[in-house]
Enzyme design. Structure first.
Site, short mmCIF file in Angstrom:
data_model
loop_
_atom_site.label_atom_id
_atom_site.label_comp_id
_atom_site.label_asym_id
_atom_site.label_seq_id
_atom_site.Cartn_x
_atom_site.Cartn_y
_atom_site.Cartn_z
N ASP A 29 6.97 -11.89 9.02
CA ASP A 29 6.87 -10.68 9.86
C ASP A 29 6.19 -9.54 9.13
O ASP A 29 6.48 -8.37 9.39
CB ASP A 29 8.28 -10.25 10.29
CG ASP A 29 9.18 -9.93 9.11
OD1 ASP A 29 9.15 -10.70 8.13
OD2 ASP A 29 9.89 -8.91 9.15
N ARG A 51 -5.40 -12.93 10.47
CA ARG A 51 -3.93 -12.93 10.52
C ARG A 51 -3.44 -14.07 11.41
O ARG A 51 -2.50 -14.78 11.08
CB ARG A 51 -3.40 -11.57 11.04
CG ARG A 51 -3.70 -10.41 10.10
CD ARG A 51 -2.90 -9.17 10.47
NE ARG A 51 -3.24 -8.58 11.75
CZ ARG A 51 -4.21 -7.69 11.96
NH1 ARG A 51 -4.97 -7.30 10.96
NH2 ARG A 51 -4.44 -7.19 13.17
N LYS A 141 15.28 -8.52 13.20
CA LYS A 141 15.48 -8.09 11.81
C LYS A 141 15.28 -6.58 11.69
O LYS A 141 14.40 -6.01 12.33
CB LYS A 141 14.47 -8.82 10.91
CG LYS A 141 14.29 -8.16 9.54
CD LYS A 141 13.23 -8.81 8.71
CE LYS A 141 12.46 -7.77 7.93
NZ LYS A 141 11.50 -8.32 6.97
N GLU A 184 20.17 -6.43 7.41
CA GLU A 184 19.53 -6.55 6.09
C GLU A 184 19.68 -5.27 5.26
O GLU A 184 18.84 -4.37 5.34
CB GLU A 184 18.04 -6.89 6.25
CG GLU A 184 17.32 -7.03 4.92
CD GLU A 184 15.85 -7.45 5.04
OE1 GLU A 184 15.37 -7.68 6.16
OE2 GLU A 184 15.19 -7.54 4.00
N GLU A 186 18.93 -4.20 1.97
CA GLU A 186 18.29 -4.63 0.72
C GLU A 186 18.51 -3.59 -0.37
O GLU A 186 18.10 -2.44 -0.24
CB GLU A 186 16.78 -4.86 0.91
CG GLU A 186 16.10 -5.19 -0.43
CD GLU A 186 14.66 -5.69 -0.33
OE1 GLU A 186 14.13 -5.78 0.78
OE2 GLU A 186 14.10 -5.99 -1.41
N LYS A 226 21.45 -10.52 5.82
CA LYS A 226 20.33 -10.83 4.92
C LYS A 226 20.39 -9.89 3.72
O LYS A 226 19.78 -8.82 3.70
CB LYS A 226 19.01 -10.65 5.67
CG LYS A 226 17.77 -10.86 4.83
CD LYS A 226 16.54 -11.09 5.69
CE LYS A 226 15.27 -11.09 4.89
NZ LYS A 226 14.13 -11.60 5.63
N SER A 297 15.95 -16.46 3.86
CA SER A 297 15.05 -15.83 4.83
C SER A 297 13.94 -15.21 3.99
O SER A 297 13.82 -13.99 3.90
CB SER A 297 15.80 -14.77 5.65
OG SER A 297 14.90 -14.09 6.51
N TYR A 358 7.82 -3.11 3.55
CA TYR A 358 7.48 -4.31 4.29
C TYR A 358 6.52 -4.03 5.42
O TYR A 358 6.77 -3.21 6.22
CB TYR A 358 8.75 -4.93 4.84
CG TYR A 358 8.68 -6.42 4.89
CD1 TYR A 358 8.57 -7.09 6.10
CD2 TYR A 358 8.67 -7.16 3.72
CE1 TYR A 358 8.47 -8.46 6.13
CE2 TYR A 358 8.57 -8.54 3.74
CZ TYR A 358 8.48 -9.18 4.95
OH TYR A 358 8.38 -10.55 4.98
P1 13P Z 1 10.93 -11.23 0.65
O1 13P Z 1 11.57 -12.58 0.66
O2 13P Z 1 9.47 -11.26 0.30
O3 13P Z 1 11.71 -10.20 -0.10
O4 13P Z 1 10.90 -10.73 2.16
C1 13P Z 1 11.90 -11.05 3.02
C2 13P Z 1 12.01 -10.02 4.06
O5 13P Z 1 11.94 -10.33 5.21
C3 13P Z 1 12.22 -8.62 3.65
O6 13P Z 1 12.55 -7.85 4.76
#
Ligand code: 13P
Length: 358
Positions: A29, A51, A141, A184, A186, A226, A297, A358
């Site tokens: 994505d 793409r 996501k 997610e 992170e 995630k 993921s 991202y």
């Molecule tokens: P990475 O596995 O490259 O960290 O990316 C996963 C993802 O979807 C981050 O939002």
């Protein structure tokens, strides 16, 4: 109990289908900007056809569905077609892979903090979820980003709170419009922190996410997490073993996550392809008190050697698909704790990008 949701049974079935042992999620994505950064490295022009061609390559890899249960799309992909003229969502459906969609609109500054951020995209999220559902998506996501800085005390309470409640509100909106949310939070690898400091931050963040999701009546049985893995910071000069990362990461989940949650699909966060697989493999060797499907993921850790092998040349399609399938298969085995390791030096290259967006 969150019993009002008309999609309840469908959400549970979707989440369980994604959380099939032996399989995981391909995060394909990349926003137009992010895929541009990847293409730059292999000297490929970032245009719509390139793409599309790259995404076709991934999705038409032979028997991809043996290792991949779900694929996350960027909006543009919902309307793109394979070389054979099949819409990508339809192609995934034919292969039994669930279609996901990135619904966050990136991050903006959380003013007054030390460069911390919050996620954009809530305002029209219900309408967009309805549209994406019509277009074939069944999960979503939303990437929240937190950073560790032992000197300034990041993540701040504000950042933890704001991002947790953003994730929870997103999850509730998705579930009420038929999409399984991937939640997610992170925690970036950037920084000189120790694995213990990473553990403390992950525990704080994950506990806050759980509290916010309870407040928003999120249906745990129809949700996926995630998270990042617990490990020393990228500039700490330390590298933890796969076993250490696995134990710290799983212990943190055990302390924070309800058993009702269906699955945990880790992001790779800049780990090399091989390390991402080895860490997941070690986690799946832990047998005690792990009620969730532990899977992947991955974005970078599934695509790095594939992109290199492709280089934008049609002639390299097969070779690139083979490189992708090597990683997909390895990670599939890691979800069962059956990966033996032993890949090329290339797959051990770090994929870390400072302050990754991202
Ligand atoms: P990475 O596995 O490259 O960290 O990316 C996963 C993802 O979807 C981050 O939002």
């Amino acid at each position: 109990m969150s019993t009002q949701n008309t999609f309840r049974e469908e959400l549970i079935a979707t989440a369980r289908a994604i959380a099939t042992p032996g399989k995981g999620i391909l995060a394909a994505d990349e926003s137009t900007g992010t895929i541009g950064n990847r293409f730059d490295k292999i000297k490929v022009e970032n245009n719509e056809e390139n793409r599309r061609a790259y995404r076709d390559l991934l999705l038409t890899s032979e028997n991809i569905q043996e290792y991949i249960s779900g694929v996350i799309f960027f909006e543009e992909q919902l309307l793109q077609k394979s070389d054979e003229g099949v819409l990508f969502p339809e192609l995934c459906k034919q292969k039994g892979m669930v279609v996901g969609i990135k619904v966050d609109k990136g991050v903006k500054p959380l003013y007054g903090t030390d460069g911390e951020t919050e996620v954009q995209g809530i305002d029209d999220l219900d309408k967009r979820c309805q549209k994406y559902y019509q277009q074939g998506a069944r999960f979503a996501k939303w990437r929240a980003v937190l950073k560790i800085d032992s000197k300034t005390g990041c993540p701040s309470e504000l950042s933890v709170h704001q991002n947790a409640y953003g994730l929870a509100r997103y999850a509730a909106i998705c579930q009420n419009n038929g999409l399984v949310p991937i939640i997610e939070p992170e925690v970036l690898m950037d920084g000189d922190h120790t694995i213990e400091q990473s553990f403390a931050v992950h525990q704080r963040v994950q506990a806050a996410v759980v509290k916010a999701c309870h407040d928003h009546h999120v249906l745990w049985e129809g949700a996926l997490l995630k998270p990042s893995m617990v490990q020393p910071g990228s500039t700490s000069g330390k590298k933890a073993s796969a076993k250490e990362v696995a134990y710290a990461t799983v212990t943190c989940l055990q302390r924070t996550m309800p058993p009702a949650l269906v699955g945990v699909n880790f992001l790779s966060g800049g780990l090399s392809e091989e390390d991402a697989t080895l860490h997941l493999n070690e986690m799946n060797k832990i047998k005690e008190r792990v009620p969730w499907n532990l899977s992947f993921s991955y974005g970078r850790a599934l695509q790095a050697s594939c992109l290199k092998a492709w280089g934008g040349d049609k002639e390299n399609k097969k070779k690139a698909q083979e490189a992708f399938l090597v990683r997909a298969k390895a990670n599939g085995l890691a979800t069962l704790g059956k990966y033996e390791g032993g890949n090329s030096a290339e797959s051990s290259e770090s994929l870390f990008v400072a302050n990754y967006s991202y």
